[in-house]
Design an enzyme around this catalytic site. Sequence first.
Site, PDB file in Angstrom:
ATOM      1  N   ILE A  38     126.346  -2.103 -44.092  1.00 48.53           N
ATOM      2  CA  ILE A  38     126.065  -3.506 -43.763  1.00 48.53           C
ATOM      3  C   ILE A  38     124.640  -3.825 -44.208  1.00 48.53           C
ATOM      4  CG2 ILE A  38     125.657  -5.049 -41.807  1.00 48.53           C
ATOM      5  CD1 ILE A  38     128.032  -3.642 -40.446  1.00 48.53           C
ATOM      6  N   ASP A  39     124.463  -4.861 -45.018  1.00 53.06           N
ATOM      7  CA  ASP A  39     123.106  -5.163 -45.490  1.00 53.06           C
ATOM      8  C   ASP A  39     122.363  -6.041 -44.467  1.00 53.06           C
ATOM      9  OD1 ASP A  39     123.800  -7.830 -45.906  1.00 53.06           O
ATOM     10  OD2 ASP A  39     123.787  -7.701 -48.086  1.00 53.06           O
ATOM     11  N   SER A  40     121.061  -6.212 -44.713  1.00 45.28           N
ATOM     12  CA  SER A  40     120.211  -6.895 -43.734  1.00 45.28           C
ATOM     13  C   SER A  40     120.664  -8.332 -43.487  1.00 45.28           C
ATOM     14  CB  SER A  40     118.760  -6.872 -44.207  1.00 45.28           C
ATOM     15  OG  SER A  40     118.673  -7.296 -45.553  1.00 45.28           O
TER      16      SER A  40
ATOM     17  N   GLN B  45     122.979  -9.734 -54.544  1.00 47.46           N
ATOM     18  CA  GLN B  45     123.714  -9.455 -53.298  1.00 47.46           C
ATOM     19  C   GLN B  45     123.154 -10.246 -52.110  1.00 47.46           C
ATOM     20  OE1 GLN B  45     124.037  -5.316 -52.088  1.00 47.46           O
ATOM     21  NE2 GLN B  45     124.561  -5.964 -50.014  1.00 47.46           N
TER      22      GLN B  45
END
Lengths: 79, 341
Positions: A38-40, B45
């Site tokens: 899970i990215d920030s 992203q």
Amino acid sequence: MADQNEILAGLAEIVNEETGVEVEDVQLEKSFTEDLDIDSISMMTIVVNAEEKFGVTIPDEEVKNLKTVGDAVNFIANA
Amino acid sequence: MPTLKQAEPNRYSRILGYGSARGDLDVTNHDIAGPIDSSDEWIVQRTGIKTRHRASENLSITDLAVAAAKDALANSGIIGEDLDAVIVATVTHPHATPSLAALVADGVGSKAPAYDISAACAGFCYAVAQADALVKAGTAQNVLVIGVEKLSDFIDNTERTISFLLGDGAGAAVVGPSETPGIGPTVWGSDGANWEAVGMSHSILEIRNRDFVTHPVEEGEKIWPTLRQDGQKVFRWAVWEMAKVAQQALDAAGITAEDLGAFVPHQANMRIIDQMVKTLKLPDTVLVGRNIECAGNTSAASVPLAVDALLDEHPELSGKLALQIGFGAGLVFAAQVVVLP
Ligand SMILES: CC(C)(COP(=O)(O)OP(=O)(O)OC[C@H]1O[C@@H](n2cnc3c(N)ncnc32)[C@H](O)[C@@H]1OP(=O)(O)O)[C@@H](O)C(=O)NCCC(=O)NCCS
């Protein structure tokens, strides 16, 4: 306040909704970044949704300390 | 005593046409990643931005504003002489005074009242709110509004929190009287308690007051003010509070998400846009402004640039309803539903 299992289930739903990670994979010892990838940015979205769902406030400074799903569940349970 | 004459109000107002102008350079993520130890992958992203338009040395903020203004006038069938007011929203005009609006008015052949407003990324929607009020009050018939930024003049390319998001450009619209309702009530406000969340690094007085003998300019240091932000704070505010404001603007206009043809949020971050679309439960039939991918975040210019891009791509949107919302440094925000020209 809801018990740990209810919080975990609720959090798993939020994580699934945001990232597509399977609900069963959201377990207490899992790390948000390492294990669940899970990215920030997703983390912030999850936090905002958890605040709404559980009626708690999770300050920006605190988010960094929530490394595992268990950290988040504990924080919410004690908030 | 004679009875005072007051301006005759117009019942309704609408946007007659949009226009835009973009920076002449395409700056890719590769071009800017080095000094901030970033990568194309990271930026795509986290933000959805692939390239951003920026303006070269030869293209000034005035050039951008005048070009967008002329485009909007042409699309509206109006000439400069027909204008009754010119409002420019910007935070990157390098003179506190005189205004950029006076230059733009002159550039389009107008002697109308002209003034700048400072509402950062909400600037265009603030300007539309003012134009709408001026037209309905009868103070003006045709008002030119422009959101313009040359943000590249105020970035530090070694700064990691915001520089990589930003682009340059201008978007404009002409607001005039209408037979039917064309601009819904604006839902707007501010939160000055978070004044420091996003903005310039320091003021010009701090530069004036610096003792350059005891504090000499360090290598690579930018002494002029540059932009920075608390990205997390702004992100959370945007996805959470701004979705509510967007919903309030729909409610105020007496419509629901299903009635929209388009949703055009400030182009701050694709992930913020995605989340707002989810929270507002927008049906797939609603087209969403997403030109951040190639335009970057252009602050006051972002909403009109995105509307104009959507209209170019989907001419069938003409006559349909669009919800536009801007939010940013202040913190400030504004949202309104408009009928697309
Ligand atoms: C700016 C923004 C993309 C930053 O993303 P973020 O997820 O908050 O970034 P964080 O500061 O939490 O950093 C997360 C990680 O990425 C790294 N990082 C931060 N900025 C980076 C950058 N520009 N390039 C590469 N890596 C970066 C950090 O070092 C950190 O790494 P670590 O986890 O190994 O410590 C995001 O906060 C955002 O878009 N906010 C909204 C701001 C906005 O739209 N403002 C406009 C207002 S008008």
